[in-house]
Scaffold this motif. Structure first.
Motif, mmCIF file in Angstrom:
data_model
loop_
_atom_site.group_PDB
_atom_site.id
_atom_site.type_symbol
_atom_site.label_atom_id
_atom_site.label_comp_id
_atom_site.label_asym_id
_atom_site.label_seq_id
_atom_site.Cartn_x
_atom_site.Cartn_y
_atom_site.Cartn_z
ATOM 1 N N ILE A 143 1.012 -1.237 -0.062
ATOM 2 C CA ILE A 143 -0.070 0.064 -0.131
ATOM 3 C C ILE A 143 1.049 1.271 0.210
ATOM 4 C CG2 ILE A 143 -1.834 1.365 1.562
ATOM 5 C CD1 ILE A 143 -2.694 -1.450 2.319
ATOM 6 N N GLU A 144 1.893 1.347 0.802
ATOM 7 C CA GLU A 144 2.951 2.398 0.873
ATOM 8 C C GLU A 144 3.572 2.708 -0.542
ATOM 9 O OE1 GLU A 144 5.042 1.594 3.998
ATOM 10 O OE2 GLU A 144 3.714 2.190 5.685
ATOM 11 N N ALA A 145 3.986 1.440 -0.835
ATOM 12 C CA ALA A 145 4.699 1.695 -2.520
ATOM 13 C C ALA A 145 3.725 2.151 -3.350
ATOM 14 C CB ALA A 145 5.516 0.167 -2.768
ATOM 15 N N GLU A 146 2.664 1.826 -3.452
ATOM 16 C CA GLU A 146 1.650 2.348 -4.384
ATOM 17 C C GLU A 146 1.388 3.643 -4.451
ATOM 18 O OE1 GLU A 146 -1.686 -0.033 -3.960
ATOM 19 O OE2 GLU A 146 -0.929 -1.887 -5.388
ATOM 20 N N LYS A 147 1.288 4.180 -3.008
ATOM 21 C CA LYS A 147 1.053 5.724 -2.540
ATOM 22 C C LYS A 147 2.242 6.241 -3.143
ATOM 23 C CE LYS A 147 -0.146 8.534 1.360
ATOM 24 N NZ LYS A 147 0.739 9.847 1.003
#
Length: 248
Positions: free
Chosen positions: A116-120
């Protein structure tokens, strides 16, 4: 996993951790060693403090990672039963199985959070670079590298096979600094062909004596893998780079 390691070794910790007495104020504290009435009691108490601090940190780490609030009273009950040789609800093998399953769950939660953090990070980086590209004085290459000329030098431009000496500061797009040769007061020598793609391209644009700012998309930086704890996955990067010389 460090967190689960504490839980696995809790029953063994009293036999492997060295203990030292500490005095907060040597001038006021004249005793060479702090003691309870019995020496064995003092050592036992010190072991308890040391083990308790480790377990407390492990409990907090688990809560931070999984929102699971462990029960210290249940832990103390099991811990005491093992130390005294009393029967326990679970066998040692059962306990290991529970902890192994929990470790796998923790790993899954961490991977989902990282995804999730990588996509953000990827979305935030693209938005930042799109806004930056529209600013006056920002130039863009075919690869997507953005750069801004702060000082244009008059020296030779390095090639991919050259080694250069630079000063630099690296930041994330939120302004957090993760590295700086200026802070170390020591310029860095590096091969142009041995750095991230954004640097390779940017350095070859710079005459010696120049100072540029590179705005590097994640695919020209560290990409999905990131770089340690300071550069998360898919992070766009900002580097202020001063090219001091080509090292012959």
């Amino acid at each position: 996993m460090k967190t689960l390691k504490y839980l696995f070794i809790a029953l063994l910790v009293v036999s492997v951790i060295p203990v030292q007495a500490k005095r907060k104020n040597p001038k006021k504290q004249q005793k060479e060693q702090l003691q309870l009435p019995a020496k064995a009691d003092s050592i036992s108490y010190a072991f308890g403090i040391d083990a308790g601090n480790g377990i407390k940190g492990a409990f907090q780490d688990i809560k931070d990672r999984s929102s699971l609030d462990l029960n210290p009273e249940i832990f103390i009950q099991a811990f005491k039963s093992v130390l005294l040789g009393d029967s326990t609800i679970f066998s040692k093998d059962d306990a290991n199985l529970i902890l192994n399953r929990f470790g796998a769950e923790m790993q899954r939660i961490a991977q989902e959070k990282q995804k999730i953090e990588a996509e953000k990070n990827l979305a935030d980086g693209k938005a930042f670079l799109a806004t930056k590209a529209a600013e006056a004085g920002i130039q863009k290459t075919a690869s997507g590298l953005l750069y801004q000329v702060i000082t244009e030098g008059t020296g030779e431009k390095p090639t991919l096979s050259d080694k250069v000496k630079v000063h630099y500061t690296g930041k994330l797009i939120d302004g957090k600094k993760f590295d700086s040769s200026y802070d170390r007061q020591q310029p860095l020598e590096l091969p142009v062909g041995g750095v991230i793609a954004g640097w390779q391209e940017g350095l070859q644009l710079m005459p010696v004596g120049s100072k540029y700012i590179f705005y590097i998309p994640s695919e020209l930086g560290y990409g999905e893998r990131g770089a340690g704890k300071d550069i998360p996955a898919n992070s766009a990067l900002i580097f202020e780079v001063e090219l001091l010389e080509i090292v012959r």
